[in-house]
Design a protein around this motif. Structure first.
Motif, PDB file in Angstrom:
ATOM      1  N   ILE A 335     120.398   6.899  68.519  1.00 34.77           N
ATOM      2  CA  ILE A 335     120.504   5.436  68.499  1.00 34.77           C
ATOM      3  C   ILE A 335     121.677   5.004  69.365  1.00 34.77           C
ATOM      4  N   ALA A 336     122.814   5.688  69.184  1.00 31.34           N
ATOM      5  CA  ALA A 336     124.011   5.329  69.950  1.00 31.34           C
ATOM      6  C   ALA A 336     123.801   5.526  71.446  1.00 31.34           C
ATOM      7  N   TYR A 337     123.092   6.583  71.804  1.00 32.10           N
ATOM      8  CA  TYR A 337     122.820   6.841  73.218  1.00 32.10           C
ATOM      9  C   TYR A 337     121.981   5.719  73.821  1.00 32.10           C
ATOM     10  N   HIS A 338     120.953   5.291  73.120  1.00 36.01           N
ATOM     11  CA  HIS A 338     120.119   4.204  73.639  1.00 36.01           C
ATOM     12  C   HIS A 338     120.843   2.859  73.575  1.00 36.01           C
ATOM     13  N   TYR A 339     121.748   2.721  72.631  1.00 37.18           N
ATOM     14  CA  TYR A 339     122.596   1.527  72.607  1.00 37.18           C
ATOM     15  C   TYR A 339     123.442   1.474  73.873  1.00 37.18           C
ATOM     16  N   ASP A 340     123.920   2.637  74.307  1.00 37.59           N
ATOM     17  CA  ASP A 340     124.687   2.720  75.547  1.00 37.59           C
ATOM     18  C   ASP A 340     123.820   2.345  76.741  1.00 37.59           C
ATOM     19  N   LYS A 341     122.575   2.799  76.759  1.00 39.11           N
ATOM     20  CA  LYS A 341     121.674   2.446  77.855  1.00 39.11           C
ATOM     21  C   LYS A 341     121.457   0.939  77.914  1.00 39.11           C
ATOM     22  N   VAL A 342     121.192   0.346  76.748  1.00 36.81           N
ATOM     23  CA  VAL A 342     120.989  -1.105  76.705  1.00 36.81           C
ATOM     24  C   VAL A 342     122.243  -1.821  77.189  1.00 36.81           C
ATOM     25  N   SER A 343     123.405  -1.307  76.773  1.00 36.23           N
ATOM     26  CA  SER A 343     124.679  -1.935  77.150  1.00 36.23           C
ATOM     27  C   SER A 343     124.956  -1.826  78.641  1.00 36.23           C
ATOM     28  N   ARG A 344     124.378  -0.805  79.265  1.00 37.90           N
ATOM     29  CA  ARG A 344     124.573  -0.643  80.702  1.00 37.90           C
ATOM     30  C   ARG A 344     123.715  -1.602  81.529  1.00 37.90           C
ATOM     31  N   ALA A 366     111.567   1.514  67.737  1.00 39.34           N
ATOM     32  CA  ALA A 366     112.091   0.528  66.791  1.00 39.34           C
ATOM     33  C   ALA A 366     113.580   0.317  67.008  1.00 39.34           C
ATOM     34  N   ALA A 367     114.310   1.409  67.250  1.00 40.62           N
ATOM     35  CA  ALA A 367     115.754   1.302  67.455  1.00 40.62           C
ATOM     36  C   ALA A 367     116.077   0.486  68.706  1.00 40.62           C
ATOM     37  N   VAL A 368     115.377   0.764  69.800  1.00 43.61           N
ATOM     38  CA  VAL A 368     115.647   0.039  71.044  1.00 43.61           C
ATOM     39  C   VAL A 368     115.254  -1.426  70.908  1.00 43.61           C
ATOM     40  N   ALA A 369     114.129  -1.693  70.244  1.00 43.58           N
ATOM     41  CA  ALA A 369     113.716  -3.081  70.025  1.00 43.58           C
ATOM     42  C   ALA A 369     114.775  -3.833  69.225  1.00 43.58           C
ATOM     43  N   ALA A 370     115.358  -3.164  68.217  1.00 40.00           N
ATOM     44  CA  ALA A 370     116.381  -3.810  67.392  1.00 40.00           C
ATOM     45  C   ALA A 370     117.680  -4.006  68.168  1.00 40.00           C
ATOM     46  N   LEU A 371     118.085  -2.975  68.902  1.00 41.79           N
ATOM     47  CA  LEU A 371     119.357  -3.045  69.633  1.00 41.79           C
ATOM     48  C   LEU A 371     119.324  -4.091  70.740  1.00 41.79           C
ATOM     49  N   SER A 372     118.171  -4.237  71.398  1.00 42.09           N
ATOM     50  CA  SER A 372     118.059  -5.168  72.527  1.00 42.09           C
ATOM     51  C   SER A 372     117.431  -6.494  72.120  1.00 42.09           C
ATOM     52  N   GLU A 373     117.141  -6.633  70.822  1.00 38.19           N
ATOM     53  CA  GLU A 373     116.457  -7.837  70.312  1.00 38.19           C
ATOM     54  C   GLU A 373     115.158  -8.089  71.073  1.00 38.19           C
ATOM     55  N   GLY A 374     114.463  -6.995  71.359  1.00 39.52           N
ATOM     56  CA  GLY A 374     113.162  -7.067  71.999  1.00 39.52           C
ATOM     57  C   GLY A 374     113.180  -7.313  73.489  1.00 39.52           C
ATOM     58  N   ALA A 375     114.366  -7.343  74.093  1.00 42.35           N
ATOM     59  CA  ALA A 375     114.463  -7.692  75.513  1.00 42.35           C
ATOM     60  C   ALA A 375     114.229  -6.496  76.438  1.00 42.35           C
ATOM     61  N   VAL A 376     114.463  -5.287  75.935  1.00 43.41           N
ATOM     62  CA  VAL A 376     114.360  -4.090  76.781  1.00 43.41           C
ATOM     63  C   VAL A 376     113.228  -3.201  76.262  1.00 43.41           C
ATOM     64  N   PRO A 377     112.119  -3.106  76.972  1.00 42.19           N
ATOM     65  CA  PRO A 377     111.027  -2.245  76.515  1.00 42.19           C
ATOM     66  C   PRO A 377     111.364  -0.766  76.711  1.00 42.19           C
ATOM     67  N   LEU A 378     110.914   0.049  75.770  1.00 44.37           N
ATOM     68  CA  LEU A 378     111.047   1.501  75.875  1.00 44.37           C
ATOM     69  C   LEU A 378     109.654   2.103  75.882  1.00 44.37           C
ATOM     70  N   ASP A 379     109.368   2.904  76.905  1.00 44.18           N
ATOM     71  CA  ASP A 379     108.112   3.650  76.962  1.00 44.18           C
ATOM     72  C   ASP A 379     108.442   5.127  76.800  1.00 44.18           C
ATOM     73  N   VAL A 380     107.818   5.767  75.834  1.00 48.49           N
ATOM     74  CA  VAL A 380     108.037   7.193  75.601  1.00 48.49           C
ATOM     75  C   VAL A 380     106.796   7.942  76.071  1.00 48.49           C
ATOM     76  N   LYS A 381     106.980   8.846  77.005  1.00 51.73           N
ATOM     77  CA  LYS A 381     105.882   9.639  77.544  1.00 51.73           C
ATOM     78  C   LYS A 381     106.016  11.073  77.032  1.00 51.73           C
ATOM     79  N   LEU A 382     104.967  11.557  76.387  1.00 52.18           N
ATOM     80  CA  LEU A 382     104.963  12.916  75.852  1.00 52.18           C
ATOM     81  C   LEU A 382     104.229  13.850  76.817  1.00 52.18           C
ATOM     82  N   CYS A 383     104.850  14.989  77.115  1.00 53.57           N
ATOM     83  CA  CYS A 383     104.228  15.985  77.977  1.00 53.57           C
ATOM     84  C   CYS A 383     103.691  17.125  77.120  1.00 53.57           C
ATOM     85  N   GLN A 384     102.386  17.335  77.191  1.00 54.88           N
ATOM     86  CA  GLN A 384     101.767  18.376  76.389  1.00 54.88           C
ATOM     87  C   GLN A 384     102.058  19.768  76.956  1.00 54.88           C
TER      88      GLN A 384
END
Length: 574
Positions: A335-344, A366-384
């Motif tokens: 959470i803290a790491y992504h908070y840093d990304k949003v802050s950057r 959910a964490a990124v949506a909360a930290l950025s108040e929905g302003a910064v989208p996060l896309d997670v791509k899974l590699c099989q």
């Protein structure tokens, strides 16, 4: 230039004219009107669904709208035929001059053809690989590295400002295990016999690290308890592993812009700051979670914990932030790491994870949506997963790594270009079979060879033309359906780039290049039967120049596409 965008604009202008003439009511929304290649090329060059999607809101029959629209479109010189099909689909055939113009556009824009501005300079952070710094990268990391790097290049090509980032997981207990493993190799370097137990890492890659630790500290740590050497060896081991990982990435042609240490979050107040931000939004509370669904663990017992109300942002359950002993859970530093990304100040975030992180997606979003108040989208791509085969059998594990196939094993077998291209011949969330024998075959069944061979053929033609004094700046001559097919495929490139960038799917680039190569090889083979279609003819230098113009355009697009994938276009096949 994006021909599909141009024709889409033409369709919208025609609809506006129909509205002005009273054939359509005012206020219609055109958001769902598309112009795309038809599923069956025999139906035309492009098709629009305009009549189908506007019929209901317009209160008109779709076929009536389509026929009126066809009448307006047919007046444009680019449209050779506008034909209504079925209940109201409209198929379009474009004039041959349009396709000649496409080839000329490719030659004029050169490497810039297909570049888009859809990103509008927005800043995107693409985090990928992010392997634990406990050993060399394995084949699973290889796929994530190739996918993430190609996606970053694709977004850059489409107009985003991209940061490639590696998150160093150096804050957890696995790094202590690494330190103990290096310490064992250190003792071994002093002539002691050691046993790798309690999950320590037995790979040969730590032998050199232990020897270097001996050179640096002599026998100062021999016989000493962990409290004496752990912190020093831990730091030394992580740095050694990151040097190894950087070297592995360089072999694959991957260069990161930024490395972020998880350890830097601890004891600096950065985790606390992120949690306080969520707490200030009413999303942190003390509570007791429900038991896990399915089989009840024998050691489960209800206990009060600090929780993040992630269900408020789309997660299935709320997530623990602190353990019962008040230490942070593994989720807290993330959470803290992504908070840093949003802050950057990033406008978008992309995380590339392995297949085993599927259960982590919703909580991180959910964490990124909360930290950025929905302003910064996060896309997670899974590699099989990737399954490796050689000589018809599963490829054996690497002795150097101890338990897995390394990135270096794969690259040493087939080279970085083949590795990268093959890793992108399947969508990231689909399993991938990597057969060392097949990926080196010189056949149409091997996509990397097929694409590279097309580029090499073109470069060979150009060298012969230059040696014969044939000008390479003549306009294209398109006289045959096979030539038009190649030009039509070239016209799809800008649209394909936008679709791939929007969907975060770089594998689409590999598929497109294979199709373009197929159209080019078909034209080449047709020239074997019909001499007037050959690219180089000693008896007709002027005609050759016009044919070579089309080939040059193909080489430009293949080179651009391979550049996005991180693959070097070859000059000749060996």
């Amino acid at each position: 230039m994006n021909l599909f965008t141009d024709i889409h604009r033409l369709v919208i202008e025609a609809l506006d004219t129909l509205t002005e003439d009273g054939a359509l009511p005012e206020g219609l929304a055109y958001d769902n009107v598309t112009v795309e290649p038809p599923r069956d090329p025999a139906h035309g060059d492009m098709a629009t669904n305009a009549a189908m999607v506007l019929a209901k809101p317009a209160g008109r029959k779709p076929r009536d709208i389509a026929e009126a629209l066809a009448g307006h479109l047919a007046t444009d010189e680019r449209i050779a035929l506008a034909e209504v099909a079925g209940p109201g689909f409209l198929n379009l055939r474009l004039s041959e001059s349009v396709w000649q113009g496409v080839v000329q556009e490719v030659l004029a824009e050169d490497a810039g053809y297909g570049r888009a501005d859809m990103g509008q300079g927005r800043r995107v952070n693409v985090e990928y690989v992010s392997a634990n710094p406990t050993g060399p990268l394995h084949v699973g990391h290889t796929r994530g590295a190739v996918f993430g790097d190609a996606l970053a290049s694709l977004l850059d090509f489409a107009g985003w400002t991209v940061t490639r980032e590696y998150y160093i997981n150096d804050g957890g207990g696995q790094v202590d295990v690494l330190a103990r493993s290096v310490y064992l190799r250190y003792l071994e370097a002093h002539g002691q016999e050691v046993a790798f137990e309690d999950g320590t890492y037995p790979g040969d890659y730590l032998i050199e690290v232990g020897a270097r630790l001996k050179e640096l500290h002599g026998d100062a740590f021999v016989g000493q308890p962990e409290s004496v050497w752990m912190e020093e060896v831990r730091t030394f081991a992580v740095e050694a592993m990151m040097d190894l990982i950087r070297t592995d990435l360089a072999v694959l042609g991957v260069e990161m812009d930024s490395f972020f240490s998880e350890k830097s979050l601890y004891g600096t107040g950065r985790i606390e700051a992120a949690i306080e931000d969520l707490d200030g939004k009413g999303l942190i509370y003390r509570g007791t979670l429900e038991p896990p669904k399915g089989k009840m663990p024998e050691d489960w017992e209800p206990r009060e914990q600090m929780l993040f109300r992630s269900t408020a942002h789309g997660d299935d359950v709320d997530r623990p932030i602190r353990k019962s002993d008040e230490s942070w859970t593994y989720f807290a530093p993330d959470i803290a790491y992504h908070y840093d990304k949003v802050s950057r100040g990033y406008d978008e975030l992309i995380d590339v994870f392995g297949a085993d992180h599927g259960g982590y997606v919703k909580r991180m979003k959910a964490a990124v949506a909360a930290l950025s108040e929905g302003a910064v989208p996060l896309d997670v791509k899974l590699c099989q997963l990737v399954k490796l085969y050689k000589d018809g059998e599963p490829f054996k594990m690497s002795k150097r790594a101890g338990t897995f196939i390394t990135l270096r094993d794969v690259v040493d077998e087939v080279g970085p270009d083949v590795t990268r291209f093959v890793m992108l011949t399947r969508k990231n969330d689909a399993p991938l079979d990597f057969d060392f024998d097949k990926v080196l075959e010189q056949s149409r069944d091997n996509p990397v060879f097929y694409v590279q061979y097309a580029h090499a053929r073109i470069r060979s033609v150009m060298r012969k033309a230059e040696a014969a004094g044939i000008a390479l700046d003549e306009p294209p001559r398109l006289e045959d359906d096979a030539e038009l097919a190649v030009a039509k495929k070239l016209a799809e490139w800008p649209r394909l780039v936008e679709i791939a960038a929007r969907s975060h799917e770089p594998h689409r680039i590999a598929f497109y290049l294979y199709e373009l190569a197929g159209d080019f090889h078909a034209l080449w083979n047709k020239g074997n039967e019909s001499p007037h279609l050959r690219f180089h003819r000693d008896d007709a230098p002027e005609a050759s120049a016009g044919k070579i113009a089309l080939a040059r355009a193909v080489a430009i697009v293949i080179s651009a596409g391979l550049g996005i994938l991180g693959v070097t276009p070859v000059e000749e096949m060996r």
